[in-house]
Design an enzyme around this catalytic site. Structure first.
Site, PDB file in Angstrom:
ATOM      1  N   GLU A  50      -6.120   5.574  -5.639  1.00  0.00           N
ATOM      2  CA  GLU A  50      -6.686   6.896  -5.964  1.00  0.00           C
ATOM      3  C   GLU A  50      -6.718   7.150  -7.465  1.00  0.00           C
ATOM      4  OE1 GLU A  50      -2.259   7.708  -5.730  1.00  0.00           O
ATOM      5  OE2 GLU A  50      -3.727   6.355  -4.816  1.00  0.00           O
ATOM      6  N   GLU A  60       0.587   0.111  -4.547  1.00  0.00           N
ATOM      7  CA  GLU A  60      -0.844   0.380  -4.777  1.00  0.00           C
ATOM      8  C   GLU A  60      -1.110   1.874  -4.881  1.00  0.00           C
ATOM      9  OE1 GLU A  60      -3.802   2.471  -2.953  1.00  0.00           O
ATOM     10  OE2 GLU A  60      -2.675   1.403  -1.420  1.00  0.00           O
ATOM     11  N   GLU A 106       0.855  -1.190   0.000  1.00  0.00           N
ATOM     12  CA  GLU A 106       0.000   0.000   0.000  1.00  0.00           C
ATOM     13  C   GLU A 106       0.894   1.245   0.000  1.00  0.00           C
ATOM     14  OE1 GLU A 106      -3.009  -0.820  -0.457  1.00  0.00           O
ATOM     15  OE2 GLU A 106      -3.052  -2.847   0.337  1.00  0.00           O
ATOM     16  N   TYR A 107       0.411   2.321  -0.608  1.00  0.00           N
ATOM     17  CA  TYR A 107       1.220   3.542  -0.627  1.00  0.00           C
ATOM     18  C   TYR A 107       1.288   4.167   0.758  1.00  0.00           C
ATOM     19  CZ  TYR A 107      -3.067   6.430  -0.554  1.00  0.00           C
ATOM     20  OH  TYR A 107      -4.255   7.027  -0.198  1.00  0.00           O
ATOM     21  N   SER A 109      -1.120  10.406  -2.035  1.00  0.00           N
ATOM     22  CA  SER A 109      -2.121  10.130  -3.069  1.00  0.00           C
ATOM     23  C   SER A 109      -2.581  11.427  -3.734  1.00  0.00           C
ATOM     24  CB  SER A 109      -3.314   9.374  -2.498  1.00  0.00           C
ATOM     25  OG  SER A 109      -3.983  10.134  -1.518  1.00  0.00           O
ATOM     26  N   ARG A 110      -2.663  12.522  -2.965  1.00  0.00           N
ATOM     27  CA  ARG A 110      -3.035  13.814  -3.568  1.00  0.00           C
ATOM     28  C   ARG A 110      -1.922  14.316  -4.489  1.00  0.00           C
ATOM     29  NH1 ARG A 110      -5.384  11.751   0.715  1.00  0.00           N
ATOM     30  NH2 ARG A 110      -4.115  12.931   2.196  1.00  0.00           N
TER      31      ARG A 110
END
Length: 309
Positions: free
Chosen positions: A140, A137, A110-111, A184-185
């Site tokens: 998003e 991953e 996962e990130y 993720s942003r």
């Protein structure tokens, strides 16, 4: 993935929080990618050997819908385990990835993959040396909102933009500096507008109130300004506010574009395609370049913020 699999990859899930639980659910359900995977068990740091009555204690016993808990040592040494899903806290990712790659396992994580650009580069080199898939991953990028934005911005000249994310507080010791826990942003912005340069970054903190606000000023290759803000405090609702201004018009905030369905499963599909060698070297190189660029930016943002403390 439409053909009957000739073999199945044995999988262990490390961490049984929200992401790990979803991964276990997807592995157990009959999906096209799950047909190539065989869930062996899960690894959790919570071990309890006496009966307990509380709900939290039962979770610590390691009973997850009949999926057996196994030790980290057994997961690393087992020939049956060929794949590790790393779904633990971000601060533990680097160590787990290194251990499983050195044990000859493929890794889905996962990130963020790590909390430093240098560590990520080192782990990717290790994966290539071992001939194993290392997949970070990014669900998003599989969301309906991102698909909508991608269509909206294509072919348009950006004048300026901003992205504000609000949520409750996160512990930095467990999830990393805000530029990493919020990567993720940053990945959205890089995926939409290309590689970015850091202009400035500030961090406002009131630890007694669990309040944090990170303000990052970025530039596109065409020198168009982008502002990214992460604001977290108790009671703040999880939300994204965006504003993009183009020569041909503006996009203010996100319309309702539908429910995000099975985004972790979609990510698993991508991972299985990599296991089966169905991604081109060009695709893999482009993804690696984007991920490393985002991790490098996150590290630079952290340096700027900490230098001003």
């Amino acid at each position: 993935m439409n053909t009957e699999p000739e073999r199945k990859f044995g999988v262990v899930v490390v961490g049984i929080g929200r992401a790990g639980s979803v991964r276990i659910r997807d592995l157990r359900n009959p999906h096209a990618s799950s047909a190539y995977l065989n869930l062996i068990g899960f690894v959790s740091r919570w071990l309890c050997f006496v009966p307990c009555n509380s709900r939290e204690a039962r979770r610590k016993l390691g009973s997850t819908d009949g999926v057996p808990q196994i030790s980290l040592e057994d997961a690393l040494s087992s020939r049956e385990v060929e794949v590790a899903y790393i779904c633990s806290e971000s601060s533990s990712h680097e160590d787990y990835i290194r251990q499983f790659l050195n044990a000859g396992k493929h890794v889905l994580v996962e990130y963020p993959m790590t909390l430093s650009w240098a560590a990520a580069k080192e782990l990717w080199a290790l994966a290539e040396q071992k001939g194993k898939v290392l997949h970070e991953e990014h669900v998003e990028l599989l969301m309906e909102e991102f698909a909508f934005l991608k269509k909206e911005v294509v072919g348009k000249d950006l004048l300026k933009g901003s992205l504000l994310f609000t949520a409750g507080p996160l512990e930095e010791e467990r999830f990393g500096f805000p530029a990493f826990s919020g990567i993720s942003r940053l990945t959205w912005l890089v995926s939409l507008f290309g590689e970015l340069s850091l202009v400035s970054a500030t961090l406002e903190e009131r630890k007694e109130d669990q309040y944090m606000k990170m303000t990052v000023c970025l530039e596109t290759e065409n020198k168009s300004p982008l502002t990214w803000i992460e604001e977290k405090a108790p009671g703040l609702k999880r939300n994204r506010h965006l504003s993009f201004h183009f020569k041909s018009g503006s996009l203010e905030n996100m319309p309702n574009v539908g429910v995000n369905k099975n985004i972790f499963l979609k990510d698993q599909n991508i991972f299985v395609q990599k296991l089966l060698g169905q991604f081109s070297q060009e695709e893999l190189a482009a993804e690696k370049k984007r991920i490393l660029h985002c991790l490098w930016l996150a590290g630079e943002i952290q340096k700027h913020c900490r230098a001003k403390k």
